[in-house]
Write an enzyme that holds these catalytic residues in place. Structure first.
Site, PDB file in Angstrom:
ATOM      1  CG  ASN A  10      -1.735   1.209   1.398  1.00  0.00           C
ATOM      2  OD1 ASN A  10      -1.774   2.057   0.503  1.00  0.00           O
ATOM      3  ND2 ASN A  10      -2.403   1.334   2.537  1.00  0.00           N
ATOM      4  CE  LYS A  12      -0.090   3.040   4.807  1.00  0.00           C
ATOM      5  NZ  LYS A  12       0.029   3.085   6.260  1.00  0.00           N
ATOM      6  CG  HIS A  96      -5.742   1.686   5.289  1.00  0.00           C
ATOM      7  ND1 HIS A  96      -5.281   2.587   6.220  1.00  0.00           N
ATOM      8  CD2 HIS A  96      -4.732   0.801   5.091  1.00  0.00           C
ATOM      9  CE1 HIS A  96      -4.055   2.259   6.563  1.00  0.00           C
ATOM     10  NE2 HIS A  96      -3.683   1.173   5.896  1.00  0.00           N
ATOM     11  CD  GLU A  98      -2.770   5.197   6.979  1.00  0.00           C
ATOM     12  OE1 GLU A  98      -2.773   5.279   5.739  1.00  0.00           O
ATOM     13  OE2 GLU A  98      -1.826   4.680   7.624  1.00  0.00           O
ATOM     14  CD  GLU A 168      -3.227  -2.702   7.170  1.00  0.00           C
ATOM     15  OE1 GLU A 168      -2.138  -2.932   6.650  1.00  0.00           O
ATOM     16  OE2 GLU A 168      -3.875  -1.651   6.979  1.00  0.00           O
ATOM     17  N   GLY A 174       2.807   1.864  10.969  1.00  0.00           N
ATOM     18  CA  GLY A 174       3.780   2.953  10.894  1.00  0.00           C
ATOM     19  C   GLY A 174       4.486   3.250  12.198  1.00  0.00           C
ATOM     20  CB  SER A 214       5.494  -2.305  11.935  1.00  0.00           C
ATOM     21  OG  SER A 214       5.077  -1.003  12.297  1.00  0.00           O
TER      22      SER A 214
HETATM   23  P1  13P Z   1       3.229   0.113   7.693  1.00  0.00           P
HETATM   24  O1  13P Z   1       3.728  -1.160   7.045  1.00  0.00           O
HETATM   25  O2  13P Z   1       3.978   1.331   7.260  1.00  0.00           O
HETATM   26  O3  13P Z   1       3.104  -0.036   9.180  1.00  0.00           O
HETATM   27  O4  13P Z   1       1.729   0.349   7.148  1.00  0.00           O
HETATM   28  C1  13P Z   1       0.822  -0.708   7.177  1.00  0.00           C
HETATM   29  C2  13P Z   1      -0.371  -0.321   6.403  1.00  0.00           C
HETATM   30  O5  13P Z   1      -1.116   0.570   6.789  1.00  0.00           O
HETATM   31  C3  13P Z   1      -0.630  -1.016   5.135  1.00  0.00           C
HETATM   32  O6  13P Z   1      -1.902  -0.767   4.665  1.00  0.00           O
END
Ligand code: 13P
Length: 251
Positions: A10, A12, A96, A98, A168, A174, A214
Site C-alpha cells: 500500500n 498510500k 483502511h 487511515e 491491521e 507505521g 510494520s
Molecule cells: P506500515 O507497514 O507502514 O506499518 O503500514 C501498514 C499499512 O497501513 C498497510 O496498509
C-alpha cells in the site's frame, strides 16, 4: 483448500507517476522469478494507468487504495469501480484505518464499497483492526466482529469468492511495533471463524487473511509461519523495490 499467499504494498500518498513507474519496473524485474506468491502494489489513483502499462505482462498485480460505491454521478473528487477496472486495476483496498480515521469511513460505506467492487469483478481487500484504546479496554474481538459483520452484511457469499481480509492493528501501523506472533495467531483464527459464522464456510476457506502493521524483511518469515496468515499488507517497507522484494522472497 490451499490459499496462495498475497504480499501487497500500500503506497498510500507517496510517489509521483514517474517515481511509481520506476519502483514498479524494478520490482517486476526483481520478482520475475516469483511464482508461489501473488504480488500487488497499490499506488495513488493518478499513477494507476502509468503503472498498469509499466507492469503489463509481469508478475505484479495492480491495486487501488479506495473507490466510491456509486458507479457514476456528481461526486466531485471520487473514483468508481468502473474507472478503476478500465485503468487496469484488479484489487481495491477498502476501509483502511487511515480512511476510517481521517476521512470518516464507516462500516456502512465500507459495506457499499465492497458490494460495488465485487459487482465489477474487483477483488476487495477489507481492512479491519483495533486501536490501542480498544485493545486496552479488552474490546479487540468486539471491534473486529463489528467491522467484519457490518462490512459484509447482506452480501451474497457467491460474490465474495475473491475477498481478501487484512488485519491491521491500528497501533502497529507505521509505528515499528508489530503485533506478536501469539496476538496475530489468535486474531487470524478468530477472523477465519468469524467469516465462517457471519458469511459462509466456503468464504472462510477461500478468503486470504493478511497481516499488516510494520511488516519488514526482518519479521515477514515469522509472520508467514503463523497459521491462518495468508500474506501481508505492507506500507512503508513496500516503497523501496529492494526492501519489498526481500519481503516477497521471505524464507
Ligand atoms: P506500515 O507497514 O507502514 O506499518 O503500514 C501498514 C499499512 O497501513 C498497510 O496498509
Amino acid at each position: 483448500m490451499t490459499r496462495k499467499p498475497l504480499i501487497a504494498g500500500n503506497w498510500k500518498m507517496f510517489k509521483t507517476g514517474p517515481e511509481a513507474v520506476d519502483t514498479a519496473v524494478h520490482l517486476a524485474e526483481d520478482c520475475a522469478d516469483v511464482t508461489d506468491v501473488d504480488i500487488m502494489i497499490a499506488p495513488a489513483y493518478v499513477c494507476l494507468p502509468l503503472v498498469a502499462a509499466a507492469i503489463a505482462g509481469t508478475r505484479i498485480h495492480l491495486g487501488a487504495q479506495n473507490l466510491h460505491f456509486e458507479n457514476q454521478g456528481a461526486f466531485t473528487g471520487e473514483i468508481s469501480a468502473d474507472m478503476l477496472k478500465t485503468a487496469g486495476v484488479e484489487y481495491v483496498i477498502i476501509g483502511h484505518s487511515e480512511r476510517r480515521q481521517y476521512f470518516f469511513e464507516t462500516d456502512d460505506t465500507v459495506n457499499k464499497k465492497i458490494k460495488a467492487a465485487a459487482a465489477k469483478g474487483l477483488k476487495p481487500i477489507l481492512c479491519v483492526g483495533e486501536t490501542d484504546a480498544q485493545r486496552e479496554a479488552g474490546n479487540t474481538f468486539l471491534t473486529l466482529d463489528k467491522q467484519v459483520s457490518d462490512g459484509l452484511k447482506g452480501h451474497d457469499p457467491k460474490h465474495l469468492k475473491d475477498l481478501v481480509l487484512a488485519y491491521e492493528p491500528v497501533w502497529a501501523i507505521g509505528t515499528g511495533q508489530t503485533a506478536g506472533p501469539d496476538q496475530v495467531a489468535e486474531v487470524h483464527e478468530y477472523l477465519r471463524n468469524l467469516l465462517e459464522t457471519r458469511v459462509s464456510p466456503d468464504t472462510a476457506q477461500s478468503t486470504r487473511i493478511l497481516y499488516g502493521g510494520s511488516v519488514k524483511p526482518e519479521n515477514i518469515a515469522e509472520l508467514m509461519r503463523i497459521n491462518d496468515v495468508d500474506g501481508a499488507l505492507v506500507g512503508g517497507a513496500s516503497l523501496d523495490a529492494n526492501t519489498f522484494t526481500n519481503i516477497v522472497k521471505y524464507d
